[in-house]
Design a protein around this motif. Structure first.
Motif, PDB file in Angstrom:
ATOM      1  N   CYS A   1       0.788   3.578   1.898  1.00 32.14           N
ATOM      2  CA  CYS A   1       1.073   3.939   3.293  1.00 32.14           C
ATOM      3  C   CYS A   1       2.172   3.066   3.883  1.00 32.14           C
ATOM      4  CB  CYS A   1      -0.184   3.844   4.151  1.00 32.14           C
ATOM      5  SG  CYS A   1      -0.563   2.164   4.698  1.00 32.14           S
TER       6      CYS A   1
ATOM      7  N   SER B   1      -7.272   0.564   3.267  1.00 30.93           N
ATOM      8  CA  SER B   1      -7.567   0.685   1.845  1.00 30.93           C
ATOM      9  C   SER B   1      -7.667  -0.711   1.214  1.00 30.93           C
ATOM     10  CB  SER B   1      -6.517   1.554   1.156  1.00 30.93           C
ATOM     11  OG  SER B   1      -5.511   0.777   0.575  1.00 30.93           O
TER      12      SER B   1
ATOM     13  N   CYS C   1      -5.472  -3.504   3.284  1.00 31.29           N
ATOM     14  CA  CYS C   1      -4.334  -2.986   4.047  1.00 31.29           C
ATOM     15  C   CYS C   1      -4.729  -2.900   5.516  1.00 31.29           C
ATOM     16  CB  CYS C   1      -3.925  -1.611   3.527  1.00 31.29           C
ATOM     17  SG  CYS C   1      -2.632  -0.860   4.526  1.00 31.29           S
TER      18      CYS C   1
ATOM     19  N   THR D   1      -3.198  -1.494   7.841  1.00 31.32           N
ATOM     20  CA  THR D   1      -2.758  -0.234   8.444  1.00 31.32           C
ATOM     21  C   THR D   1      -3.756   0.904   8.214  1.00 31.32           C
ATOM     22  OG1 THR D   1      -0.481  -0.942   8.031  1.00 31.32           O
ATOM     23  CG2 THR D   1      -0.805   1.360   8.645  1.00 31.32           C
ATOM     24  N   CYS D   2      -4.130   1.116   6.944  1.00 27.78           N
ATOM     25  CA  CYS D   2      -5.013   2.253   6.653  1.00 27.78           C
ATOM     26  C   CYS D   2      -6.395   1.806   6.176  1.00 27.78           C
ATOM     27  CB  CYS D   2      -4.367   3.172   5.613  1.00 27.78           C
ATOM     28  SG  CYS D   2      -4.350   2.486   3.956  1.00 27.78           S
TER      29      CYS D   2
ATOM     30  N   CYS E   1       0.848  -1.182   0.000  1.00 26.41           N
ATOM     31  CA  CYS E   1       0.000   0.000   0.000  1.00 26.41           C
ATOM     32  C   CYS E   1       0.896   1.248   0.000  1.00 26.41           C
ATOM     33  CB  CYS E   1      -0.855  -0.066   1.267  1.00 26.41           C
ATOM     34  SG  CYS E   1      -1.989   1.302   1.418  1.00 26.41           S
TER      35      CYS E   1
HETATM   36 ZN   LIG Z   1      -2.412   1.304   3.696  1.00 26.55          ZN
END
Ligand SMILES: [Zn+2]
Length: 75
Positions: A16, A51, A46, A48-49, A14
């Motif tokens: 990020c 997406s 993802c 983490t974020c 990603c």
């Molecule tokens: Zn991400």
């Protein structure tokens, strides 16, 4: 190579810097006012974020389904 690892590599990273994780989801979409449900759609997510990405062949399948649905309505 494990299938899970191969799938994760396909999705890449990603923006990020998180790594997309493979999962199978249910996709609901409305095509010409009709609800179409696709099950077990492979998706990269993802952690983490949050997406989400789809593989090109999956997007192609969704698009062809939308075209087929339009065609069906014309008949
Ligand atoms: Zn991400």
């Amino acid at each position: 190579m494990l299938p899970d690892v191969a799938a994760a590599l396909d999705y890449g990273r990603c923006p990020c810097s998180g790594v997309y994780q493979h999962r199978a989801v249910e996709v609901r979409m409305t095509v010409s006012g009709k609800i179409v449900v696709l099950t077990d759609v492979p998706q990269g997510s993802c952690p983490t974020c949050g997406s989400r990405v789809y593989k090109p062949e999956v997007l192609e399948r969704i698009e062809s389904l939308m075209k087929a649905t339009r065609f069906e309505r014309r008949l």
